[in-house]
Design a protein around this motif. Structure first.
Motif, PDB file in Angstrom:
ATOM      1  N   HIS A 273      10.109 -38.741 -18.345  1.00  0.00           N
ATOM      2  CA  HIS A 273       9.493 -40.172 -18.801  1.00  0.00           C
ATOM      3  C   HIS A 273      10.263 -41.320 -19.071  1.00  0.00           C
ATOM      4  CE1 HIS A 273       5.868 -37.709 -20.450  1.00  0.00           C
ATOM      5  NE2 HIS A 273       6.682 -36.808 -20.411  1.00  0.00           N
ATOM      6  N   PHE A 274       9.900 -42.346 -18.403  1.00  0.00           N
ATOM      7  CA  PHE A 274      10.709 -43.521 -18.286  1.00  0.00           C
ATOM      8  C   PHE A 274      10.000 -44.707 -19.117  1.00  0.00           C
ATOM      9  CE2 PHE A 274      10.763 -41.039 -14.196  1.00  0.00           C
ATOM     10  CZ  PHE A 274      12.169 -40.868 -13.931  1.00  0.00           C
TER      11      PHE A 274
ATOM     12  N   THR B  12      13.091 -36.457 -21.214  1.00  0.00           N
ATOM     13  CA  THR B  12      12.496 -35.207 -20.626  1.00  0.00           C
ATOM     14  C   THR B  12      12.017 -34.038 -21.298  1.00  0.00           C
ATOM     15  OG1 THR B  12      14.131 -35.910 -18.738  1.00  0.00           O
ATOM     16  CG2 THR B  12      13.240 -33.626 -18.575  1.00  0.00           C
ATOM     17  N   VAL B  13      10.792 -33.378 -20.845  1.00  0.00           N
ATOM     18  CA  VAL B  13      10.318 -32.347 -21.460  1.00  0.00           C
ATOM     19  C   VAL B  13      10.565 -31.144 -20.430  1.00  0.00           C
ATOM     20  CG1 VAL B  13       8.080 -31.538 -22.405  1.00  0.00           C
ATOM     21  CG2 VAL B  13       8.843 -33.936 -22.815  1.00  0.00           C
ATOM     22  N   TYR B  14      10.964 -30.078 -21.009  1.00  0.00           N
ATOM     23  CA  TYR B  14      10.954 -28.896 -20.198  1.00  0.00           C
ATOM     24  C   TYR B  14      10.030 -27.728 -21.019  1.00  0.00           C
ATOM     25  CZ  TYR B  14      15.402 -30.412 -18.294  1.00  0.00           C
ATOM     26  OH  TYR B  14      16.213 -31.349 -17.462  1.00  0.00           O
ATOM     27  N   ALA B  15       9.273 -27.297 -19.863  1.00  0.00           N
ATOM     28  CA  ALA B  15       8.235 -26.063 -20.419  1.00  0.00           C
ATOM     29  C   ALA B  15       8.461 -24.816 -19.596  1.00  0.00           C
ATOM     30  CB  ALA B  15       6.917 -26.569 -20.321  1.00  0.00           C
ATOM     31  N   PHE B  16       8.496 -23.881 -20.048  1.00  0.00           N
ATOM     32  CA  PHE B  16       8.767 -22.508 -19.436  1.00  0.00           C
ATOM     33  C   PHE B  16       7.330 -21.605 -19.745  1.00  0.00           C
ATOM     34  CE2 PHE B  16      12.757 -24.240 -20.826  1.00  0.00           C
ATOM     35  CZ  PHE B  16      13.414 -24.111 -19.770  1.00  0.00           C
TER      36      PHE B  16
ATOM     37  N   THR C  29       2.433 -45.280 -12.434  1.00  0.00           N
ATOM     38  CA  THR C  29       1.461 -45.661 -13.521  1.00  0.00           C
ATOM     39  C   THR C  29       1.947 -45.256 -14.971  1.00  0.00           C
ATOM     40  OG1 THR C  29      -0.220 -46.130 -12.022  1.00  0.00           O
ATOM     41  CG2 THR C  29      -1.087 -46.168 -14.351  1.00  0.00           C
ATOM     42  N   ALA C  30       2.019 -43.843 -14.890  1.00  0.00           N
ATOM     43  CA  ALA C  30       2.439 -43.130 -16.259  1.00  0.00           C
ATOM     44  C   ALA C  30       3.780 -43.148 -16.322  1.00  0.00           C
ATOM     45  CB  ALA C  30       1.792 -41.774 -16.099  1.00  0.00           C
TER      46      ALA C  30
END
Length: 324
Positions: free
Chosen positions: A129-130, A111-115, A11-12
């Motif tokens: 995210h597509f 693409t989101v990368y979080a550390f 959905t997202a």
């Protein structure tokens, strides 16, 4: 490495993977910033990656190829939307043609990368995210999930092996293609000082000397795109004078510049030198990617002792940068 979760949301239109690593956040961050380390985990085991460009900065661009067991190659790129050291970054991740240009016939993913810190050490969350359900299905069919699992598994080996990059402070030569090489060196100093040392004439004269016994007699530094530079050296006895000249093609302080380079007095094609500076936990990573017109010229230049001369200069820079 422990994968906490791997969730797809049709959905997202997202795919989110969360994994723990038994190392500090800065160790994970460095593995993505340093192309030598990134190459060790980004491609699948049978399709290792080579990053011919790695512009880890807002607005920067990385280009890579992956080589299969039979020599076949595929190409990709990252376009950096944002970089927030050492907390995260966002890229457009797409397929490319052999010349590095985007292949618009295949999907692009944001693409989101979080550390962040975790009870085990550090946590990375990668959210893709597509653009459409069709593109999401297409990439899933291309084994995107399996590829992410393999990459994270290899990343675990990179960040937990302290010996792998213990020599990262010595100038390291790598052959990227038949005509492209990369020299990498970590300078134990802040990025602004390292940048100033490359672009301030009175500072350049103090360290860009190669082996002991040489002096810089001409230091005309290009400060704006389109300007020419000229560097000349001679021995302390005043013999064996030589130099280089070229044009400044790109300039983005304090991260990035590109120049052409040609030996004075020698006709023929010039090289293209792309220099990137990036903040890592132990200082500033300087990577210089040099593209030669021919493999033969590449070998001739390397055989002159170029890399050891660069190491002598970098060592001198690191020793004196506090005074700059």
């Amino acid at each position: 490495m422990t994968i906490r979760s791997l969730d797809t949301d049709p959905t997202a239109l997202t795919l989110t993977i969360v994994a723990d690593f038994p190392v500090p956040v800065h160790r994970l961050w460095d593995a993505y910033v340093d192309p030598r380390q990134l190459e060790a985990f980004w491609g699948p085991p049978t399709w290792p990656a080579t990053f011919t460009r790695h512009g880890f900065r807002p607005g920067g661009r990385s280009e890579y190829l992956m080589t299969g067991p039979d020599g076949e190659q595929t190409f990709g790129y990252w376009q950096f939307n944002s970089v927030d050291p050492p907390h995260g970054f966002e890229v457009l991740d797409g397929f490319a043609h052999a010349d590095g240009t985007a292949n618009d016939q295949l999907p692009t993913v944001r693409t989101v990368y979080a550390f962040e810190e975790s009870t085990l050490g550090s946590l990375v969350t990668a959210t893709s995210h597509f653009s459409s359900a069709q593109e999401m299905e297409q990439l899933m069919a291309m084994q995107m999930v399996e590829g992410l699992r393999e990459a994270l598994g290899q990343l675990d080996g990179v960040v937990t092996d302290e010996s792998t990059y213990s020599a990262s402070h010595i100038a390291q030569l790598q052959y990227l293609t038949d005509t492209v090489i990369r020299i990498s060196r970590v300078i134990r100093a802040p990025i602004d000082k390292v940048w100033a040392a490359h672009h301030t004439p009175e500072l350049v004269r103090q360290w860009m000397l190669g082996p002991d016994g040489w002096v810089m007699t001409t230091c005309d530094v290009a400060q704006q795109v389109g300007e020419s530079y000229r560097y000349e050296w001679e021995t302390v006895e005043g013999t064996d004078r030589f130099g280089f000249t070229g044009e400044l093609l790109a300039f983005e302080a304090p991260y990035h510049f590109i120049t052409t380079e040609r030996l004075l007095g020698v006709e023929g094609a010039s090289t293209t030198n792309e220099v990137n500076l990036a903040e890592v936990s132990q200082g500033t990573l300087v990577t210089t990617v040099i593209e030669y017109p021919t493999t033969e010229l590449r070998d001739v230049v390397i055989d002159t002792g170029m890399v050891s001369g660069m190491e002598d200069s970098y060592s001198r820079l690191e020793s004196n940068i506090v005074a700059f």
